[in-house]
Design a protein around this motif. Structure first.
Motif, PDB file in Angstrom:
ATOM      1  N   SER A  70      -0.389   6.924   1.864  1.00 36.99           N
ATOM      2  CA  SER A  70      -1.324   7.870   1.778  1.00 36.99           C
ATOM      3  C   SER A  70      -2.739   7.211   1.679  1.00 36.99           C
ATOM      4  O   SER A  70      -3.821   7.940   1.963  1.00 36.99           O
ATOM      5  CB  SER A  70      -1.260   8.837   0.564  1.00 36.99           C
ATOM      6  OG  SER A  70      -1.384   8.054  -0.492  1.00 36.99           O
ATOM      7  N   SER A  71      -2.753   5.870   1.585  1.00 34.83           N
ATOM      8  CA  SER A  71      -3.858   5.191   1.569  1.00 34.83           C
ATOM      9  C   SER A  71      -3.732   3.816   2.098  1.00 34.83           C
ATOM     10  O   SER A  71      -3.460   2.664   1.543  1.00 34.83           O
ATOM     11  CB  SER A  71      -4.330   4.929   0.152  1.00 34.83           C
ATOM     12  OG  SER A  71      -5.679   4.062   0.204  1.00 34.83           O
TER      13      SER A  71
ATOM     14  N   GLU B  27      -3.355  10.851   6.830  1.00 34.88           N
ATOM     15  CA  GLU B  27      -3.638   9.413   6.731  1.00 34.88           C
ATOM     16  C   GLU B  27      -3.006   8.653   8.177  1.00 34.88           C
ATOM     17  O   GLU B  27      -3.527   7.769   8.758  1.00 34.88           O
ATOM     18  CB  GLU B  27      -3.209   8.775   5.770  1.00 34.88           C
ATOM     19  CG  GLU B  27      -3.325   7.288   5.715  1.00 34.88           C
ATOM     20  CD  GLU B  27      -5.004   6.797   5.540  1.00 34.88           C
ATOM     21  OE1 GLU B  27      -5.180   5.629   5.209  1.00 34.88           O
ATOM     22  OE2 GLU B  27      -5.969   7.583   5.661  1.00 34.88           O
TER      23      GLU B  27
ATOM     24  N   ALA C 203       0.927  -1.287   0.007  1.00 33.57           N
ATOM     25  CA  ALA C 203       0.068  -0.054  -0.017  1.00 33.57           C
ATOM     26  C   ALA C 203       0.822   1.342   0.071  1.00 33.57           C
ATOM     27  O   ALA C 203       2.003   1.380   0.185  1.00 33.57           O
ATOM     28  CB  ALA C 203      -0.822  -0.163   1.038  1.00 33.57           C
ATOM     29  N   ASP C 204       0.219   2.385  -0.371  1.00 37.03           N
ATOM     30  CA  ASP C 204       0.876   3.520  -0.465  1.00 37.03           C
ATOM     31  C   ASP C 204       0.570   4.116   0.981  1.00 37.03           C
ATOM     32  O   ASP C 204      -0.344   3.941   1.509  1.00 37.03           O
ATOM     33  CB  ASP C 204       0.253   4.442  -1.357  1.00 37.03           C
ATOM     34  CG  ASP C 204       1.188   5.692  -1.452  1.00 37.03           C
ATOM     35  OD1 ASP C 204       1.157   6.872  -0.762  1.00 37.03           O
ATOM     36  OD2 ASP C 204       2.086   5.965  -2.397  1.00 37.03           O
TER      37      ASP C 204
ATOM     38  N   GLU D 118      -1.688  14.892   2.601  1.00 38.01           N
ATOM     39  CA  GLU D 118      -2.767  14.075   2.564  1.00 38.01           C
ATOM     40  C   GLU D 118      -1.946  12.782   3.427  1.00 38.01           C
ATOM     41  O   GLU D 118      -2.743  11.956   4.186  1.00 38.01           O
ATOM     42  CB  GLU D 118      -2.936  13.498   1.024  1.00 38.01           C
ATOM     43  CG  GLU D 118      -3.833  14.585   0.498  1.00 38.01           C
ATOM     44  CD  GLU D 118      -2.734  15.529   0.029  1.00 38.01           C
ATOM     45  OE1 GLU D 118      -3.499  16.847  -0.234  1.00 38.01           O
ATOM     46  OE2 GLU D 118      -1.529  15.423  -0.170  1.00 38.01           O
ATOM     47  N   THR D 119      -0.739  12.353   3.233  1.00 41.31           N
ATOM     48  CA  THR D 119      -0.050  11.353   4.120  1.00 41.31           C
ATOM     49  C   THR D 119      -0.089  11.440   5.356  1.00 41.31           C
ATOM     50  O   THR D 119      -0.526  10.746   6.433  1.00 41.31           O
ATOM     51  CB  THR D 119       1.296  11.192   3.361  1.00 41.31           C
ATOM     52  OG1 THR D 119       0.933  10.679   2.138  1.00 41.31           O
ATOM     53  CG2 THR D 119       1.982   9.795   3.744  1.00 41.31           C
TER      54      THR D 119
END
Length: 184
Positions: A91-92, A120, A88-89, A116-117
């Motif tokens: 950020s998600s 998260e 996974a990244d 965003e990261t």
């Protein structure tokens, strides 16, 4: 910032014990301050070099990397039974809100640092949980690690974390790297 992933064809460099001169196992474990049953994520785990160091001291370690090939190499090197490879990244992340007791990244913050990261990470680290960031410093010499234009300084990383709702507990600015401990 030019974000990138570590080249698979150079993955053997991630197993080089000389990496400990920038962050030792003992230093990382001291900053994480884990309970034996802690649920932890290694952000940008690569071949599992630091994941393997943390695994004996945690309940579960999620080895998070965007490249599934890195997990294959980790398995070849010997993956501990309490390690869960997660492709996974950052950020998600596929974790529930507050699922992690702690998360850490060693030399990868510069590869994923976005607003965003950081949001998260604030979502998945439980209230009171720790986030440990060790990375190449913009104040370093540039003799090791990524190019200088890819690095952040302590003030930048502190701002990233605080803007996302973390409280920074300690900042260590070293000759080539930085180490920051934050609490959610």
């Amino acid at each position: 910032m030019g974000f990138h992933t570590f080249p698979i064809d150079r993955a053997d460099a991630l197993e080089d014990p000389s990496r400990y001169r920038f962050c030792s196992r003992e230093e990382l474990l001291e900053m994480l301050d884990l309970d034996d049953d802690a649920v932890v994520a290694d952000l940008g785990s690569g071949t599992g070099f630091y994941t393997s160091d943390v695994a004996p001291f945690a309940g579960t370690v999620h080895a998070v990397d965007v490249q599934s090939e890195m997990h294959d190499l980790h398995r070849e090197n010997g993956m501990e039974p309490n390690v869960d490879p997660v492709t996974a990244d950052v950020s998600s992340l596929p974790f529930d809100d507050g699922q992690l007791d702690a998360a850490f990244s060693v030399m990868t913050h510069h590869e994923y640092a976005t607003e965003e990261t950081m949001a998260e990470l604030a979502r998945v680290v439980r209230s009171g949980g720790r986030l440990v960031t060790v990375d190449w410093s913009a104040d370093g010499t540039g003799e090791d690690g990524p190019s200088m234009d890819e690095r952040f300084g302590c003030e930048d990383v502190t701002a990233h974390l605080e803007d996302a709702g973390f409280t920074v507990e300690s900042v260590r600015d070293r000759p080539e790297t930085l180490a920051i401990v934050a609490r959610r």
